[in-house]
Design an enzyme around this catalytic site. Structure first.
Site, PDB file in Angstrom:
ATOM      1  N   GLU A  24       9.363  47.015 -16.528  1.00 20.70           N
ATOM      2  CA  GLU A  24       8.771  46.768 -17.838  1.00 20.70           C
ATOM      3  C   GLU A  24       7.942  47.992 -18.194  1.00 20.70           C
ATOM      4  O   GLU A  24       7.037  48.367 -17.442  1.00 20.70           O
ATOM      5  CB  GLU A  24       7.902  45.517 -17.801  1.00 20.70           C
ATOM      6  CG  GLU A  24       8.704  44.266 -17.486  1.00 20.70           C
ATOM      7  CD  GLU A  24       7.831  43.048 -17.217  1.00 20.70           C
ATOM      8  OE1 GLU A  24       6.585  43.194 -17.133  1.00 20.70           O
ATOM      9  OE2 GLU A  24       8.396  41.958 -17.072  1.00 20.70           O
ATOM     10  N   ALA A  66     -12.651  58.227 -28.806  1.00 25.73           N
ATOM     11  CA  ALA A  66     -11.247  58.435 -28.441  1.00 25.73           C
ATOM     12  C   ALA A  66     -10.351  57.743 -29.450  1.00 25.73           C
ATOM     13  O   ALA A  66     -10.783  56.850 -30.174  1.00 25.73           O
ATOM     14  CB  ALA A  66     -10.974  57.875 -27.050  1.00 25.73           C
ATOM     15  N   GLU A 126     -11.058  62.386 -34.003  1.00 24.21           N
ATOM     16  CA  GLU A 126     -11.662  61.138 -33.520  1.00 24.21           C
ATOM     17  C   GLU A 126     -13.171  61.257 -33.359  1.00 24.21           C
ATOM     18  O   GLU A 126     -13.907  60.324 -33.678  1.00 24.21           O
ATOM     19  CB  GLU A 126     -11.022  60.715 -32.194  1.00 24.21           C
ATOM     20  CG  GLU A 126      -9.613  60.185 -32.343  1.00 24.21           C
ATOM     21  CD  GLU A 126      -9.518  58.883 -33.132  1.00 24.21           C
ATOM     22  OE1 GLU A 126     -10.494  58.105 -33.169  1.00 24.21           O
ATOM     23  OE2 GLU A 126      -8.451  58.642 -33.724  1.00 24.21           O
ATOM     24  N   PRO A 165       0.249  54.609 -14.927  1.00 22.84           N
ATOM     25  CA  PRO A 165       1.617  55.078 -14.716  1.00 22.84           C
ATOM     26  C   PRO A 165       2.567  54.063 -14.092  1.00 22.84           C
ATOM     27  O   PRO A 165       3.773  54.277 -14.103  1.00 22.84           O
ATOM     28  CB  PRO A 165       1.452  56.299 -13.803  1.00 22.84           C
ATOM     29  CG  PRO A 165       0.136  56.115 -13.148  1.00 22.84           C
ATOM     30  CD  PRO A 165      -0.722  55.355 -14.115  1.00 22.84           C
ATOM     31  N   GLU A 201       1.408  56.311 -21.455  1.00 27.12           N
ATOM     32  CA  GLU A 201       0.287  56.871 -22.200  1.00 27.12           C
ATOM     33  C   GLU A 201      -0.368  58.007 -21.423  1.00 27.12           C
ATOM     34  O   GLU A 201      -0.786  57.835 -20.278  1.00 27.12           O
ATOM     35  CB  GLU A 201      -0.782  55.816 -22.497  1.00 27.12           C
ATOM     36  CG  GLU A 201      -1.970  56.404 -23.247  1.00 27.12           C
ATOM     37  CD  GLU A 201      -3.141  55.452 -23.399  1.00 27.12           C
ATOM     38  OE1 GLU A 201      -3.996  55.723 -24.256  1.00 27.12           O
ATOM     39  OE2 GLU A 201      -3.215  54.447 -22.682  1.00 27.12           O
ATOM     40  N   GLU A 252     -10.431  51.373 -40.856  1.00 19.85           N
ATOM     41  CA  GLU A 252     -10.796  50.156 -41.584  1.00 19.85           C
ATOM     42  C   GLU A 252     -11.065  48.970 -40.658  1.00 19.85           C
ATOM     43  O   GLU A 252     -11.897  48.119 -40.946  1.00 19.85           O
ATOM     44  CB  GLU A 252      -9.667  49.821 -42.561  1.00 19.85           C
ATOM     45  CG  GLU A 252      -9.998  48.735 -43.534  1.00 19.85           C
ATOM     46  CD  GLU A 252      -8.869  48.520 -44.524  1.00 19.85           C
ATOM     47  OE1 GLU A 252      -8.117  47.541 -44.341  1.00 19.85           O
ATOM     48  OE2 GLU A 252      -8.752  49.326 -45.472  1.00 19.85           O
ATOM     49  N   GLU A 281     -12.161  49.265 -37.466  1.00 23.22           N
ATOM     50  CA  GLU A 281     -13.069  49.664 -36.389  1.00 23.22           C
ATOM     51  C   GLU A 281     -14.506  49.374 -36.788  1.00 23.22           C
ATOM     52  O   GLU A 281     -14.962  49.796 -37.847  1.00 23.22           O
ATOM     53  CB  GLU A 281     -12.960  51.173 -36.111  1.00 23.22           C
ATOM     54  CG  GLU A 281     -11.877  51.574 -35.172  1.00 23.22           C
ATOM     55  CD  GLU A 281     -11.926  53.066 -34.866  1.00 23.22           C
ATOM     56  OE1 GLU A 281     -11.733  53.407 -33.697  1.00 23.22           O
ATOM     57  OE2 GLU A 281     -12.138  53.882 -35.793  1.00 23.22           O
TER      58      GLU A 281
END
Length: 185
Positions: free
Chosen positions: A42, A79, A95, A117, A122, A141, A143
């Site tokens: 997955e 971030a 950011e 991993p 990512e 909007e 956050e």
């Protein structure tokens, strides 16, 4: 030292897309194992992210926000995810300003690492922000952030209390500790 070898490589036989969302996608891959058998994996696909260790007047800029997956407020360094084709350093600068209102005169790469991993691709890029000047914050909007500058001692305490419990922020605090001890990062 371990040598790289193809003997343990898993070969993808089939990919089944399961979900495609705004931030991530999920797929299930059938792979052929080194001994000839098969297994499923997955996999979460993510565009990557950039994070910033921003130091001002001997303190670290943080944002506190509610994190739904954990059902709690979390203290983190600024971030966010990379936009398609975006340079990670540009994302870090964006950011930082969007979330805190500060602009970095200089950004230096500290590290890049995969967040999970075992199931996700990512990759997060961590930068040190220097020569900060105040700009104007413009959070997304959806956050809702509380911005603060905290001392090193506060950061250590927040880690103990698990108010800081994400890998990127803990890594940033340890990088800050090395910087405090050696003057280099």
């Amino acid at each position: 030292m371990l040598e790289k070898t193809d003997a343990f490589r898993e070969v993808t036989v089939k990919t089944d897309p399961i979900f495609t969302g705004k931030i991530i996608s999920l797929q299930v891959d059938t792979v052929q194992l080194p001994h000839g058998g098969t297994a499923t994996r997955e996999i979460v696909r993510h565009p990557g992210a950039a994070a910033v260790l921003a130091l001002i007047d001997g303190k670290m800029l943080i944002v506190e926000q509610y994190r739904k997956p954990m059902e709690k407020f979390q203290i983190e360094i600024p971030a966010g995810k990379l936009d398609a084709g975006e340079d990670p350093m540009e994302a870090a600068a964006r950011e930082l300003e969007e979330e805190t209102g500060y602009r970095a005169g200089k950004l230096r790469p500290l590290s890049a690492f995969y967040t999970s991993p075992g199931f996700a691709d990512e990759k997060l890029y961590l930068y040190l922000a220097e020569e900060l000047t105040m700009g104007e914050s413009a959070p997304d909007e959806d956050e809702f952030l509380h911005v603060e500058a905290i001392s090193f001692e506060q950061a250590q305490q927040y880690i103990k209390e698990e108010r800081i419990s994400d890998a990127k922020t803990i890594l940033a605090v340890y990088a800050w500790q090395i910087y405090r001890l050696t003057g280099e990062i």
